[in-house]
Structure formats: C-alpha cells, structure tokens
Design an enzyme around this catalytic site. Structure first.
Site, PDB file in Angstrom:
ATOM      1  N   ARG A 118      27.143 -25.710 110.451  1.00  0.00           N
ATOM      2  CA  ARG A 118      25.816 -25.983 111.002  1.00  0.00           C
ATOM      3  C   ARG A 118      25.307 -27.364 110.608  1.00  0.00           C
ATOM      4  NH1 ARG A 118      20.900 -22.769 108.818  1.00  0.00           N
ATOM      5  NH2 ARG A 118      22.607 -21.446 108.107  1.00  0.00           N
ATOM      6  N   PHE A 141      28.579 -65.942  93.077  1.00  0.00           N
ATOM      7  CA  PHE A 141      29.860 -65.287  92.798  1.00  0.00           C
ATOM      8  C   PHE A 141      29.693 -63.850  92.319  1.00  0.00           C
ATOM      9  CE2 PHE A 141      28.627 -67.981  89.120  1.00  0.00           C
ATOM     10  CZ  PHE A 141      28.207 -66.960  88.282  1.00  0.00           C
ATOM     11  N   TYR A 179      28.906 -79.498  86.100  1.00  0.00           N
ATOM     12  CA  TYR A 179      29.740 -78.309  85.873  1.00  0.00           C
ATOM     13  C   TYR A 179      30.719 -78.122  87.034  1.00  0.00           C
ATOM     14  CZ  TYR A 179      31.293 -73.507  85.359  1.00  0.00           C
ATOM     15  OH  TYR A 179      32.082 -72.398  85.228  1.00  0.00           O
ATOM     16  N   GLU A 232      29.116 -65.057  80.204  1.00  0.00           N
ATOM     17  CA  GLU A 232      29.138 -64.188  81.391  1.00  0.00           C
ATOM     18  C   GLU A 232      28.833 -62.773  80.898  1.00  0.00           C
ATOM     19  OE1 GLU A 232      32.920 -65.054  83.211  1.00  0.00           O
ATOM     20  OE2 GLU A 232      32.513 -67.201  83.154  1.00  0.00           O
ATOM     21  N   TYR A 274      26.820 -23.414 106.386  1.00  0.00           N
ATOM     22  CA  TYR A 274      26.349 -24.796 106.312  1.00  0.00           C
ATOM     23  C   TYR A 274      27.430 -25.809 106.682  1.00  0.00           C
ATOM     24  CZ  TYR A 274      22.043 -23.392 103.862  1.00  0.00           C
ATOM     25  OH  TYR A 274      20.846 -22.860 103.516  1.00  0.00           O
ATOM     26  N   HIS A 311      44.033 -68.866  84.629  1.00  0.00           N
ATOM     27  CA  HIS A 311      43.307 -67.710  85.157  1.00  0.00           C
ATOM     28  C   HIS A 311      44.209 -66.723  85.891  1.00  0.00           C
ATOM     29  CE1 HIS A 311      39.907 -69.965  83.854  1.00  0.00           C
ATOM     30  NE2 HIS A 311      39.011 -69.196  84.453  1.00  0.00           N
ATOM     31  N   ASN A 327      36.857 -69.114  92.521  1.00  0.00           N
ATOM     32  CA  ASN A 327      35.525 -68.608  92.193  1.00  0.00           C
ATOM     33  C   ASN A 327      34.864 -68.085  93.460  1.00  0.00           C
ATOM     34  OD1 ASN A 327      32.778 -68.382  91.306  1.00  0.00           O
ATOM     35  ND2 ASN A 327      33.301 -69.768  89.630  1.00  0.00           N
TER      36      ASN A 327
END
Length: 528
Positions: free
Chosen positions: A284, A341, A55, A427, A281, A85, A197
C-alpha cells in the site's frame, strides 16, 4: 557515430559522465573554455614573475604553508607534490571510476580558475580519449583539500611515472604516454596542486550513482507493481486523488508509475470487489516509500549538477577586478585561498542516498517475503513458490540473501559525520565525501540485488495466479513486460536448482537497463 561530449566548465551532466565513463564517448574542450585556461595561466605567470609569496605557487602546502620556496625550485615543488601525495591504498578503481575521475577533473580545470597551462588539459584529454587509464588506488581521500591521493595517482602518469591500463594491457607511465604520442609533462607553478586538489573522485562517483539510482527507482516501481498484481493487491492506494492531498514530488511519480504499469491488468480487475479491506504496508505504501527515495536521489542530483561545473581546487585564480583586495589575504588580489575543495555538499547528500536506498531495499525484501512466506502469502501461492514444498525449498533462501543484504545496508556507516584532523591540525575538519560515495555505491548494488530477488519471485508467483473464466488472466501492460523480461533470462522454477544464477540474471536486467528497454517498448508512456 556518437556525438562527443564537449567540456566548457558549465554544462556537464551526470548522463555525460556515464556516457564517457561507460561507453567510451570521445571528449572535446570548447574553444571559449580553452581561452579561459590561457587567461588564467597568464595571471599565474604574472604572480611568479612578481615573486610575491602566494599559497600553492611558491609556498609549501598544508602545515608547511609558511615555508617559502625559492624561484628555482617551484617546478620541483609541484612534481614532489604529486609524487608524495600518491599514497593511496585499497583496491584499484575500476575503469569507469577512473574515467569519471579524469573527465570531471578536466571540466573543473577548463572553468579557468585553476591556472594550469593548456598542455596539461590536452594531456589529460589524450589519456581519456586514448583509453589510457591510470592505475588509481581507491582509498586515501578525506574529502577535504579534495580527493588528494586518488587524483595524485591519476596525475603520476602525466610525469611518465605510475602505471596505466591500456588496450595493450598494463603499461608503465612512460610506456603509456608513448602509446598516445605524448611527451611527459614538467609541471610548472600551481599545476601539481591544481591537478590533485578537488572533489573529482567524489563527484565522479556521485554522478554515476545518480544515474544508477534513478534507474533503480524505476525498476523498483516495476518490481513493486508486479508484486502488487500477483498478490492480488489493489492499485486504489495509487490513485491520483490520494497523492494530491500529500503532493510530494517523488510520491506522485511513483504512484503514477505503478498505475501505468498495472494498466489493463485482468489480474487486478479480477479481485476489485474482494473482501480484503487493506493491503500490507509494503504494498500500500509503495508511493510513499519509493517516492521518498526518489526525492533523496533528486536532492543528490541537484548537488552533483552544481559540483560537476564548479571550481574546487585551491587557491583559485581570478581576474584582479573580481576580488576584494581587503579580504583576499594577499597583495596578489587575483589569487584567493578558500575551501571549495571541501566535499560536505556531496558527503551529506550521499549519506542521505545511502539511507534512502537502504529503505528501498528494505521494503522490497518485505514484498519478497510476502510472495514466499506461507504464513502471509495468498492461499493460491505454494510455500516458497515451489510445487511439492517440503521436498523442495524453491526460492526460500533467496529471501535469506535479500535479508542479509538489507542488514549490510543498515550496517553501513554515515561517513560524513566522522572527522579526523590531519596535516598538523591545519586541516582540522574533513568531509569523508569519497568514503560516502563508496558507501552509496555499495548500498546501491546491494539494493539492486534485493530488487532482483523480488523480480524473480514476482515472476514465479505469476505462474500460480488463478485462471479466470476465460482462461489465464492477463497482466497489465507494464507488469506483463516486466514478467516477460524476467522470463527472458530466468526460466520458470519447476524443481529445485541453484538459484544464484536467477538472481544474477535479474540483477543484470536492472543494471544494464534491459528492463527499462522492455518497458519502453511495451508501454505508450515511459515510466518516469
């Protein structure tokens, strides 16, 4: 001359990222890291020669993982990967964001597990050191399979495609490479995937957020201390004994800072024996709230320091002896597909930072209201901090702005809890880490502006503090420096004027570090 940042894949810090991204600091690569790059490339070449399907080297990607790529088209595969991409959208990344992206990608590559040629590293270095900044669309990353689309936009320029911003203006990828005397790259096996990637957009933005958030925490302590002082609050709640019995790290630091900032204050001393029992508050509980924010920032820093020096692409290339052949899933035992990734380690902590900074803004807005609001402010303060209130509105609407920004912070989603499966459901769980990083950066900017409102109002309130027997009461060493720093850029409000410039000036005082510099010059010990 500023020392260059040397990348070795092991020691990059958020401060280094800020130096390179914002100051243009030169970058070099250590020789031992270069040797690791060369060794990893040799392993990739061996796999290519073997013809074994692996791969990322000779198969398709994502849902196309089972598609075998012929040897004569492996290079084409890598080039097509980058082109296809580059599908981002939205605004373009700012220069500092692009530089952070490039720097962190180089550092990940030189760890020696990505399998790229040394020339790829050198081309990225040349772009960075030559101030050639690829035009990168900001949206498109899901934070799993890395920040694919933004990194692809970055990588297009290496192929003489896309565009880049340079000292000569915006140029085509081809013109940008020519400007720094670089030939276009022909990507080889694994290199396109190795370039795109990884989590480098997320971690680059997160590194800048860490540096900025830590500065914001110190500014918040200064703003809070000034407000405590000019509202005749007490520093008793900041005593070390109080913190020792609830010893959260951030709380301890915030309390110590406020005490140091108010040290020597005649204003605080003037009402030490007053009849007020407790402060509100928002005064403080400065140590508890500011401290919790500090702890959230520290939690993010821990993850960022790991991520900056991690291998986050896929597959990773290991020496054969370091991988268990039984679990690697391939006969090529030195190439392993994993999930480094996935941006979840950063996404969750970035969302935590967003929540924490929202609280920092919220408590600051409440303190600003106490300075302005005639129903709760001290009697010596005129309504909305202006003489002749009614005819004049003073800083009334500045608090509206602070309130609007706090509301915006609260309405920001927590992207890490979202999920949209992609790539044919291969994915099927993503982190949305880049979206979390952008959300954190927006919230940080909003919180800084809210603090700017408090600083402006605190300095204005100081003009009305009653005099003592000997005349004007002195501020503490740190609160005085804070007041003077604000007055350097924001004049006293004598009559109504557009106050957006006041807020912007105080905002810049924090963002640029000028307030910190003023405090450092005035105080014997730096605030932490």
């Amino acid at each position: 001359m500023t020392e260059p940042v040397e990348l070795d894949g092991e020691s990059l810090t958020p401060e280094d990222v800020a130096r390179v991204a914002r100051e243009g600091t030169r970058v070099e690569v250590a020789e031992d890291a270069r040797e690791r790059v060369r060794e990893a490339r040799e392993r990739v070449e061996g796999i290519v020669e073997s013809g074994e399907p692996v791969y990322g080297i000779n198969t398709g990607f994502g849902d196309l993982v089972d598609t075998r790529i012929p040897p004569d088209r492996v290079d084409e595969l890598q080039t097509n990967l980058v082109r296809s991409h580059a599908a981002g959208a939205g605004r373009e990344l700012e220069v500092e964001e692009v530089r952070a992206l490039m720097l962190t990608r180089i550092n990940a590559l030189v760890k020696g597990y990505s399998g790229v040629r040394e020339v790829v590293v050198d081309h990225l270095l040349a772009l960075l050191n030559g101030s050639v900044h690829p035009v990168v669309k900001s949206r498109g990353s899901l934070g799993a399979s890395g920040d694919l689309a933004p990194l692809a936009h970055m990588s297009l320029v290496l192929l003489r495609e896309g565009e880049a911003d340079t000292p000569d203006g915006r140029l085509s990828g081809a013109e940008a490479l020519a400007r720094i005397d670089c030939d276009p790259l022909t990507l080889r096996a694994k290199e396109g995937l190795a370039l795109i990637n990884g989590t480098q957009l997320t971690v680059g933005l997160a590194a800048l957020a860490v540096v900025d958030a830590e500065r914001l925490c110190r500014a918040a302590d200064a703003a809070g201390a000034l407000t405590v002082e000019v509202t005749m609050g007490t520093t008793a709640a900041m005593e070390a004994a109080v913190q020792r019995v609830r010893p959260h790290a951030g709380q301890t630091v915030a309390a110590r800072n406020v005490k140091r900032l108010c040290e020597g204050s005649e204003i605080v001393e003037s009402h030490r024996n007053c009849d007020r029992v407790q402060d509100a508050y928002s005064l403080r509980c400065v140590p508890q709230v500011h401290g919790a924010v500090r702890d959230a920032v520290a939690h993010l820093r821990e993850a960022v320091e790991v991520e900056l020096n991690s291998a986050t692409d896929n597959p990773l290339v290991f020496p054969a002896e370091s991988v268990d052949r039984r679990t690697s899933g391939t006969d090529a035992a030195d190439v392993v597909s994993g999930g480094n990734f996935h941006g979840e380690p950063l996404a969750l902590r970035l969302d935590y930072l967003t929540s924490a900074l929202t609280e920092l803004a919220a408590i600051s807005e409440r303190r600003a209201d106490r300075l302005l609001n005639p129903h709760v402010q001290e009697e010596y303060l005129p309504p909305f901090l202006t003489p002749e209130s009614g005819v004049r509105s003073g800083y009334m609407i500045a608090q509206y702005t602070a309130a609007a920004l706090v509301s915006e912070c609260r309405s920001t989603g927590r992207p890490s809890t979202d999920n949209t499966p992609v790539s044919g459901n291969q994915e099927d769980h993503v982190s949305m880490s880049a979206t979390s990083a952008f959300a954190a950066r927006r919230t940080l900017a909003n919180a800084r502006t809210v603090l700017a409102v408090e600083l402006v109002c605190g300095a204005q309130a100081a003009e009305f503090v009653p005099e003592g027997e000997g005349g004007r009461l002195e501020h503490g060493v740190g609160t005085g420096a804070t007041y003077e720093a604000v007055r350097e850029v924001v004049p006293r409000l004598e009559a109504d004027r557009p106050v957006h410039a006041d807020i912007d000036a105080a905002d810049a005082l924090v963002e640029t570090g000028a307030l910190e510099q003023a405090l450092r010059a005035a105080m014997a010990e730096e605030i932490e």
